[in-house]
Scaffold this motif. Structure first.
Motif, PDB file in Angstrom:
ATOM      1  N   ASN A 107      -4.137   0.538  12.510  1.00 18.64           N
ATOM      2  CA  ASN A 107      -4.165   1.925  12.048  1.00 18.64           C
ATOM      3  C   ASN A 107      -3.985   2.871  13.235  1.00 18.64           C
ATOM      4  O   ASN A 107      -4.775   2.869  14.181  1.00 18.64           O
ATOM      5  N   ALA A 109      -4.123   6.229  13.095  1.00 20.53           N
ATOM      6  CA  ALA A 109      -4.558   7.558  12.653  1.00 20.53           C
ATOM      7  C   ALA A 109      -5.028   8.448  13.810  1.00 20.53           C
ATOM      8  O   ALA A 109      -5.102   9.666  13.665  1.00 20.53           O
ATOM      9  N   LYS A 110      -5.297   7.855  14.971  1.00 16.59           N
ATOM     10  CA  LYS A 110      -5.759   8.625  16.130  1.00 16.59           C
ATOM     11  C   LYS A 110      -4.602   9.169  16.966  1.00 16.59           C
ATOM     12  O   LYS A 110      -4.798   9.614  18.093  1.00 16.59           O
ATOM     13  N   ASP A 146      -7.297  13.030   7.799  1.00 15.23           N
ATOM     14  CA  ASP A 146      -7.082  12.882   9.234  1.00 15.23           C
ATOM     15  C   ASP A 146      -8.223  12.083   9.863  1.00 15.23           C
ATOM     16  O   ASP A 146      -9.324  11.993   9.305  1.00 15.23           O
ATOM     17  N   HIS A 147      -7.959  11.544  11.040  1.00 16.71           N
ATOM     18  CA  HIS A 147      -8.994  10.797  11.754  1.00 16.71           C
ATOM     19  C   HIS A 147     -10.147  11.726  12.129  1.00 16.71           C
ATOM     20  O   HIS A 147      -9.947  12.805  12.684  1.00 16.71           O
ATOM     21  N   ASP A 150     -15.019   6.845  13.885  1.00 13.15           N
ATOM     22  CA  ASP A 150     -14.857   5.437  13.520  1.00 13.15           C
ATOM     23  C   ASP A 150     -15.291   5.146  12.086  1.00 13.15           C
ATOM     24  O   ASP A 150     -14.819   4.186  11.472  1.00 13.15           O
ATOM     25  N   TYR A 153     -12.073   6.893   9.590  1.00 13.39           N
ATOM     26  CA  TYR A 153     -10.982   6.639  10.529  1.00 13.39           C
ATOM     27  C   TYR A 153      -9.701   7.387  10.175  1.00 13.39           C
ATOM     28  O   TYR A 153      -8.933   7.764  11.048  1.00 13.39           O
ATOM     29  N   GLY A 154      -9.478   7.595   8.886  1.00 13.08           N
ATOM     30  CA  GLY A 154      -8.300   8.358   8.476  1.00 13.08           C
ATOM     31  C   GLY A 154      -7.085   7.510   8.165  1.00 13.08           C
ATOM     32  O   GLY A 154      -7.135   6.271   8.200  1.00 13.08           O
TER      33      GLY A 154
END
Length: 198
Positions: A107, A109-110, A146-147, A150, A153-154
């Motif tokens: 992922n 997402a960050k 959105d992120h 943890d 997380y998004g």
């Protein structure tokens, strides 16, 4: 004897040259999507043009491109349509059967990309790194996707619609209902007929 050895050496060099040329051709043909980040998605409602963000979502983009290259998305449908939220696709065929996918991906997402209207993000289960082929197009700014941290997380954004948001909105307006255990399923198939690189 020396003449025979010379002929054998010449034949070996020729064979290596031919083999080398052949390997180069295979290598060149295998990288068909390198540097190509503009996608055309033809649907039964119209054409959607998508710009991928390979710089900020390299893993997700590579995964998406591999599905495009294999024609995986051709003949799939938008199977989840939720007005004022998103439209989801990339996993079911026209008969309503889920397609077999490849490995799940990390992922991203960050990556700093946000779930704004018109962006594409990977769909997944409650498991953070469970995305495979399914993705959705945001109909509004869905900041809660959105992120955050943890625990929240998004959903990884990896591209954006650059032409055809009117088509996206048309798809978002189709009537939906239940299809077995699945809700928000369009009552008429909205089909992705073809996806390819521009």
């Amino acid at each position: 004897m020396a003449k025979i050895i010379g002929i054998i050496c010449l034949l070996l060099i020729s064979a290596l040259f031919i083999s080398g040329c052949s390997d180069n051709n295979i290598k060149d043909n295998s990288i068909t999507s390198e540097g190509k980040n503009m996608i055309i998605m033809e649907t039964s409602k119209g054409v959607i043009k998508i710009q991928l963000n390979e710089e900020k979502a390299p893993i997700t983009t590579k995964n998406f491109k591999s599905y495009v290259e294999s024609n995986f998305y051709d003949g799939t449908i938008f199977h989840r349509v939720m007005p004022n939220f998103m439209i989801q696709c990339g996993g079911f065929n026209e008969e309503g059967n889920e397609k077999e996918t490849t490995t799940q991906i990390k992922n991203e997402a960050k990556n700093g990309l946000l779930n704004k209207r018109g962006t594409l993000a990977m769909a997944r289960t409650s498991v953070v790194d469970s995305a495979s082929s399914q993705f959705f197009i945001n109909l509004i700014d869905n900041d809660f996707l959105d992120h955050q941290n943890d625990r929240n997380y998004g959903y990884a954004v990896f591209g954006e619609v650059v032409e055809g948001m009117d088509i996206v909105d048309i798809i978002a307006s189709v009537p939906t209902g239940m299809n077995g255990p699945y809700g928000d399923w369009p009552k008429e198939n909205v089909v992705i007929t073809k996806v390819y690189f521009e």
